[in-house]
Design a protein around this motif. Structure first.
Motif, PDB file in Angstrom:
ATOM      1  N   VAL A 136       0.839  -1.197   0.000  1.00  0.00           N
ATOM      2  CA  VAL A 136       0.000   0.000   0.000  1.00  0.00           C
ATOM      3  C   VAL A 136       0.873   1.246   0.000  1.00  0.00           C
ATOM      4  N   GLN A 137       1.974   1.223   0.716  1.00  0.00           N
ATOM      5  CA  GLN A 137       2.879   2.371   0.729  1.00  0.00           C
ATOM      6  C   GLN A 137       3.483   2.606  -0.649  1.00  0.00           C
ATOM      7  N   ASP A 138       3.788   1.539  -1.367  1.00  0.00           N
ATOM      8  CA  ASP A 138       4.375   1.678  -2.700  1.00  0.00           C
ATOM      9  C   ASP A 138       3.353   2.129  -3.729  1.00  0.00           C
ATOM     10  N   HIS A 139       2.095   1.695  -3.588  1.00  0.00           N
ATOM     11  CA  HIS A 139       1.053   1.993  -4.579  1.00  0.00           C
ATOM     12  C   HIS A 139      -0.160   2.587  -3.879  1.00  0.00           C
ATOM     13  N   TYR A 140       0.015   3.717  -3.231  1.00  0.00           N
ATOM     14  CA  TYR A 140      -1.060   4.299  -2.443  1.00  0.00           C
ATOM     15  C   TYR A 140      -2.226   4.789  -3.294  1.00  0.00           C
ATOM     16  N   VAL A 141      -1.987   5.104  -4.557  1.00  0.00           N
ATOM     17  CA  VAL A 141      -3.075   5.563  -5.421  1.00  0.00           C
ATOM     18  C   VAL A 141      -3.885   4.378  -5.919  1.00  0.00           C
ATOM     19  N   LYS A 142      -3.216   3.307  -6.319  1.00  0.00           N
ATOM     20  CA  LYS A 142      -3.930   2.146  -6.844  1.00  0.00           C
ATOM     21  C   LYS A 142      -4.679   1.382  -5.763  1.00  0.00           C
ATOM     22  N   LYS A 143      -4.270   1.475  -4.534  1.00  0.00           N
ATOM     23  CA  LYS A 143      -4.917   0.749  -3.443  1.00  0.00           C
ATOM     24  C   LYS A 143      -6.010   1.565  -2.753  1.00  0.00           C
ATOM     25  N   ASN A 144      -6.201   2.818  -3.135  1.00  0.00           N
ATOM     26  CA  ASN A 144      -7.213   3.670  -2.529  1.00  0.00           C
ATOM     27  C   ASN A 144      -8.509   3.538  -3.322  1.00  0.00           C
ATOM     28  N   PRO A 145      -9.600   3.062  -2.692  1.00  0.00           N
ATOM     29  CA  PRO A 145     -10.846   2.848  -3.437  1.00  0.00           C
ATOM     30  C   PRO A 145     -11.456   4.130  -3.989  1.00  0.00           C
ATOM     31  N   VAL A 146     -11.174   5.273  -3.389  1.00  0.00           N
ATOM     32  CA  VAL A 146     -11.705   6.532  -3.908  1.00  0.00           C
ATOM     33  C   VAL A 146     -11.088   6.839  -5.260  1.00  0.00           C
ATOM     34  N   PHE A 147      -9.777   6.691  -5.367  1.00  0.00           N
ATOM     35  CA  PHE A 147      -9.103   6.944  -6.632  1.00  0.00           C
ATOM     36  C   PHE A 147      -9.518   5.929  -7.694  1.00  0.00           C
ATOM     37  N   VAL A 148      -9.680   4.678  -7.295  1.00  0.00           N
ATOM     38  CA  VAL A 148     -10.090   3.641  -8.242  1.00  0.00           C
ATOM     39  C   VAL A 148     -11.491   3.930  -8.771  1.00  0.00           C
ATOM     40  N   SER A 149     -12.414   4.318  -7.889  1.00  0.00           N
ATOM     41  CA  SER A 149     -13.779   4.604  -8.338  1.00  0.00           C
ATOM     42  C   SER A 149     -13.827   5.849  -9.224  1.00  0.00           C
ATOM     43  N   MET A 150     -13.009   6.844  -8.920  1.00  0.00           N
ATOM     44  CA  MET A 150     -12.953   8.029  -9.772  1.00  0.00           C
ATOM     45  C   MET A 150     -12.400   7.683 -11.154  1.00  0.00           C
ATOM     46  N   PHE A 151     -11.403   6.807 -11.210  1.00  0.00           N
ATOM     47  CA  PHE A 151     -10.844   6.375 -12.482  1.00  0.00           C
ATOM     48  C   PHE A 151     -11.878   5.609 -13.301  1.00  0.00           C
ATOM     49  N   ALA A 180     -15.158   5.764 -13.038  1.00  0.00           N
ATOM     50  CA  ALA A 180     -16.209   6.692 -13.442  1.00  0.00           C
ATOM     51  C   ALA A 180     -15.757   7.551 -14.621  1.00  0.00           C
ATOM     52  N   THR A 181     -14.521   8.006 -14.605  1.00  0.00           N
ATOM     53  CA  THR A 181     -13.999   8.816 -15.704  1.00  0.00           C
ATOM     54  C   THR A 181     -13.964   8.020 -17.003  1.00  0.00           C
TER      55      THR A 181
END
Length: 76
Positions: free
Chosen positions: A45-60, A62-63
């Motif tokens: 999670v520390q290495d890939h904090y964006v890919k492991k965050n469900p908010v960022f994944v859902s925004m991606f 949705a986009t």
């Protein structure tokens, strides 16, 4: 409402329902923790904090879906 709109509405409903269930389970797990300190964050999670965050994944997601719908509407 066309069939494509109906499918998108069902897909959106499934995504919203899944997000609500996930958020509820996560909240219940946080309520049951009795310690005052946060647990350590795993290395993945520390290495890939964006890919492991469900908010960022859902925004991606949705986009991408919005862009696909815009392309579909433009080509139709």
């Amino acid at each position: 409402m066309g069939s494509f709109d109906f499918i998108l509405a069902i897909l959106a409903l499934i995504i919203v329902t899944g997000a609500m269930v996930y958020t509820y389970r996560l909240g219940r797990r946080a309520d049951t923790q009795a310690t005052g300190q946060d647990s350590s964050i795993s290395e993945k999670v520390q290495d890939h904090y964006v890919k492991k965050n469900p908010v960022f994944v859902s925004m991606f997601v949705a986009t991408v879906l919005i862009l696909l719908y815009i392309a579909y509407a433009a080509l139709r």
